[in-house]
Motif scaffolding. Structure first.
Motif, PDB file in Angstrom:
ATOM      1  N   THR A 276      19.932  17.375   3.203  1.00  0.00           N
ATOM      2  CA  THR A 276      18.817  16.676   3.839  1.00  0.00           C
ATOM      3  C   THR A 276      18.956  15.171   3.655  1.00  0.00           C
ATOM      4  OG1 THR A 276      17.325  18.536   3.449  1.00  0.00           O
ATOM      5  CG2 THR A 276      16.304  16.402   3.862  1.00  0.00           C
ATOM      6  N   LEU A 277      18.747  14.427   4.736  1.00  0.00           N
ATOM      7  CA  LEU A 277      18.772  12.964   4.659  1.00  0.00           C
ATOM      8  C   LEU A 277      17.370  12.451   4.393  1.00  0.00           C
ATOM      9  CD1 LEU A 277      20.092  10.176   5.011  1.00  0.00           C
ATOM     10  CD2 LEU A 277      19.710  10.387   7.479  1.00  0.00           C
ATOM     11  N   ASP A 282       8.176   3.135   7.802  1.00  0.00           N
ATOM     12  CA  ASP A 282       6.723   3.024   7.905  1.00  0.00           C
ATOM     13  C   ASP A 282       6.162   4.009   8.933  1.00  0.00           C
ATOM     14  OD1 ASP A 282       7.134   1.917  10.460  1.00  0.00           O
ATOM     15  OD2 ASP A 282       7.100  -0.119   9.694  1.00  0.00           O
ATOM     16  N   ALA A 283       7.060   4.595   9.777  1.00  0.00           N
ATOM     17  CA  ALA A 283       6.646   5.586  10.781  1.00  0.00           C
ATOM     18  C   ALA A 283       5.447   5.103  11.588  1.00  0.00           C
ATOM     19  CB  ALA A 283       6.328   6.925  10.105  1.00  0.00           C
ATOM     20  N   THR A 292      11.847  12.586   5.350  1.00  0.00           N
ATOM     21  CA  THR A 292      13.113  13.223   5.675  1.00  0.00           C
ATOM     22  C   THR A 292      13.450  12.884   7.127  1.00  0.00           C
ATOM     23  OG1 THR A 292      12.006  15.266   6.337  1.00  0.00           O
ATOM     24  CG2 THR A 292      12.752  15.104   4.044  1.00  0.00           C
ATOM     25  N   PHE A 293      14.734  13.015   7.461  1.00  0.00           N
ATOM     26  CA  PHE A 293      15.190  12.693   8.822  1.00  0.00           C
ATOM     27  C   PHE A 293      15.866  13.914   9.423  1.00  0.00           C
ATOM     28  CE2 PHE A 293      17.956  11.023  12.101  1.00  0.00           C
ATOM     29  CZ  PHE A 293      17.181  10.027  12.696  1.00  0.00           C
ATOM     30  N   ILE A 300      12.272  11.024  12.554  1.00  0.00           N
ATOM     31  CA  ILE A 300      11.703  10.964  11.213  1.00  0.00           C
ATOM     32  C   ILE A 300      10.595  11.997  11.093  1.00  0.00           C
ATOM     33  CG2 ILE A 300      10.459   9.462   9.601  1.00  0.00           C
ATOM     34  CD1 ILE A 300      11.852   7.096  11.053  1.00  0.00           C
ATOM     35  N   SER A 301      10.470  12.628   9.931  1.00  0.00           N
ATOM     36  CA  SER A 301       9.424  13.624   9.724  1.00  0.00           C
ATOM     37  C   SER A 301       8.050  13.008   9.936  1.00  0.00           C
ATOM     38  CB  SER A 301       9.514  14.205   8.307  1.00  0.00           C
ATOM     39  OG  SER A 301       9.326  13.186   7.336  1.00  0.00           O
TER      40      SER A 301
END
Length: 682
Positions: A276-277, A282-283, A292-293, A300-301
């Protein structure tokens, strides 16, 4: 997610029950004295005897960087089962610098020379490898080109422009990675065109260059130590590439502005044991968090794994074996959120034994041993390392970074929050002198130093022991360190509010924090000095211009004196600021030299030098590549025309700060005398 906060109690004992054979004793703590005598300057600014420690992957050995009797730093390995110690690497003319375990039997290290300043450096760090028993020592990278030309062709040794990658990976082979920057032009500090990543065998010297997808500027290894991410930059566009393990082909994950970021921007942090990356983003919100990506859908999650209410996430994963144990992060101080129940219990046991410090627990890379390494610190206690045995509950002292400092004599430090004149919340660090058993009400109406951090687009400080502020506090000064707008770590709004605000709202924030300290009764309004290095030196000079009635004196070391000089430079010396930053980054963050020309003139200390009449201490390094000496010389020549109270010192061998203890001690001795004359107690 619960946000851990450090205890604000004061350290009275370290609870260390034994010492290692290498005789690195734990500090002793006495009862709080009455009006303690100020410690010598050298206690704050000398090189340290002990400076780092790292557990082997299996947790059975400890590597320690240590010097004795002011000799060279050397590398020592301790067998934790027998307490046997072995000096495995030392040099007659150099110091051991960075080091890390390659595997359970072998270490890799580079070098430095702590006896010289930046101006006298003619060699690189090199790279060396050695077994933990001191055998099979070999040089992998030369320290200078002359030695390379004289070296036997039968030995494979890389040129000096190869540098160790500080990413550990699996630590299960004899290989490490080094980077090889390729620079533009013949200048030593020319812009980096791209950075090669090279796999290097520490036993044979065999190398293998990793295929790069473009003009690479950064690399990220996965948990197994394989190259998995590459960051390229072309003009102002940053692209993140992923090396697919199924076919070892590179594919793009994202592209965005390298300097301004954007709503889709993120910073890769690490790969977890399961591939997992983890990224920092800041999304679309104000604060950056740990996410996580999704490597397949390239997104992005939606929900963060770790987020902080008042801070951007800044931290790292903590793993052992094939398990993600927790995440270390920085709020006001450093702390860890544990996902693993055993580590959560272990942390609670250590905190119960050491209730007055932040205790950072570092497990071994593979859980084959009961030992963990614990780094403890507080605002009054410099970092101290100890081993903790999870089976016996016993500590073994390793060493402290400032062994002559007595925590009971140090000052309290806290994060205060106030508001700027336009309502923007402003954090600031406040350090008040330790008056011993004297009534704390007497810590009012104090002489104060406003210490401005450099950068400026960085976080200034954190809760912990700081040599600069503690030294000033030991001399009776309150120390205020504002996290003015533009400082990172406190959200996008706070950061972007500082764009193009050099000498303007950023300067107002510093003044507003100073006025807050006066209003609180902390600072004597007639005895306040502003001081700082780099951008902090610039803000010192502009503070004397903009708020002449507020500051009675100023101390600027290695400070920018004219924004246009950042762009245009001077024939006498070249800056190390890259062409890309000057073309794409600085115009956004600082100001465009053409479009904002009038503003840059109005906020230039050099152009406003005649308005500065307060006493000044100016200090520069003759070998500074970030703020070259011409900044100081031009300003000195301009200000002394109308201000007779200017002190000037140049450290010929120094760069952007003081590397040598003799110069640190000399400089802070000058600061002590300067402050004593102008704002000290009569």
């Amino acid at each position: 997610m619960p946000v851990l906060r450090p205890s604000r109690l004061h350290l009275t004992a370290l609870h260390v029950c034994a010492l290692l054979v290498c005789a690195l004793a734990a500090p002793a703590f006495a009862a709080e004295p009455v009006a303690p005598a100020p410690p010598p300057i050298a206690d704050f600014f000398d090189n340290t005897v002990f400076s780092d420690a790292e557990l082997s992957p299996n947790g059975k050995f400890l590597a320690v960087r240590f010097s004795n009797d002011n000799k060279r730093d050397r590398l020592i390995v301790i067998d934790l089962a027998s307490n046997a110690t072995k000096v495995v690497a030392q040099f007659d003319d150099r110091d051991v610098n960075n080091f890390q375990w390659v595997n359970n039997e072998r270490l890799v290290l580079d070098s430095t020379d702590k006896s010289i300043g930046q101006g006298d450096v003619v060699s690189g760090p090199g790279l060396f490898a050695v077994n933990r028993d001191g055998s099979n020592f070999r040089q992998l990278v030369h320290v200078n080109w002359a030695a390379l030309k004289q070296h036997s062709v039968t030995r494979i040794t890389l040129p000096p422009n190869h540098f160790l990658v500080r990413q550990k990976g699996a630590q299960a082979s004899d290989d490490v990675y080094v980077v090889n920057p390729q620079r533009d032009g013949i200048r030593e500090n020319g812009d980096t065109k791209y950075v090669n990543l090279i796999r290097l065998n520490t036993v044979t010297g065999r190398t293998e260059t990793v295929n790069r997808p473009g003009p690479a500027q950064g690399w990220l290894l996965d948990h197994k130590g394989e190259p998995r991410l590459c960051i390229t930059v072309e003009k102002n566009t940053q692209t993140i590439w992923y090396r697919d393990p199924s076919n070892n082909e590179w594919r793009t994950l994202a592209s965005f502005d390298a300097y301004a970021g954007g709503k889709d921007a993120f910073t890769p942090l690490a790969f977890g044991p399961d591939g997992t990356l983890y990224v920092r983003s800041d999304a679309g919100k104000d604060k950056q968090a740990l996410h996580t990506f999704d490597l397949v859908n390239k997104r992005i999650s939606a929900e963060p794994l770790v987020s902080l209410t008042d801070y951007d996430f800044n931290g790292q994963l903590v793993t052992s074996g094939e398990k993600l144990l927790g995440v270390r992060y920085l709020s006001d101080a450093r702390a860890t959120v544990w996902f693993d129940s055993k580590m959560k219990t272990l942390q609670a046991s250590i905190d119960a034994a050491l209730p007055s410090t932040v205790n950072l627990v570092e497990p071994a890379a593979r859980p084959d041993s009961p030992w963990v390494l614990v780094q403890s610190y507080s605002d009054r206690q410099p970092a101290y390392y100890a081993l903790y045995n999870s089976e016996t509950g016993k500590f073994i002292g390793v060493g402290g970074t400032h062994e002559r400092i007595v925590p009971a004599n140090m000052a309290e430090r806290e994060l205060v929050r106030l508001a700027a004149r336009d309502g923007l919340p402003l954090p600031a660090w406040l350090t008040l002198p330790n008056t011993g058993s004297v009534d704390k009400d007497k810590r009012k109406n104090l002489p104060m130093v406003v210490l401005v951090h450099g950068g400026p687009y960085v976080r200034g400080n954190e809760w912990g022991w700081s040599a600069d502020s503690q030294f000033l506090a030991s001399r009776g000064y309150a120390v205020l360190e504002p996290e003015f707008r533009g400082s990172t770590g406190f959200g996008n709004k706070h950061y972007k509010a500082g764009w193009k605000q050099w000498g303007l709202k950023m300067q107002d924030d510093i003044a507003d924090a100073t006025k807050w300290a006066i209003a609180q009764g902390i600072a004597d309004p007639k005895r306040i000095c502003i001081a700082g290095a780099s951008y902090g030196g610039y803000a010192t000079l502009m503070g004397l211009v903009n708020d002449a009635a507020l500051y009675k004196c100023g101390i600027n070391w290695v400070g920018v004196t004219d924004i246009n000089l950042i762009y245009t430079g001077h024939w006498s010396f070249a800056s190390d600021m890259t062409a890309g930053y000057l073309k794409y980054g600085a115009p956004i963050l600082i100001g465009d030299p053409d479009k904002d020309a009038a503003q840059l003139r109005a906020t230039s200390p050099l152009q406003q030098a005649a308005r500065i009449t307060q006493p000044l201490l100016l200090a520069y390094g003759a070998a500074d590549k970030r703020v070259p000496l011409y900044h100081g010389k031009k300003f000195r020549d301009a200000v002394i025309a109308t201000n007779p109270n200017v002190e000037w010192v140049v450290y010929q061998e120094e760069g952007h700060g003081w590397a040598l203890p003799k110069n640190r001690i000399d400089f802070w001795g000058r600061v002590e005398k300067f402050l004593g004359r102008h704002i000290g107690t009569p």
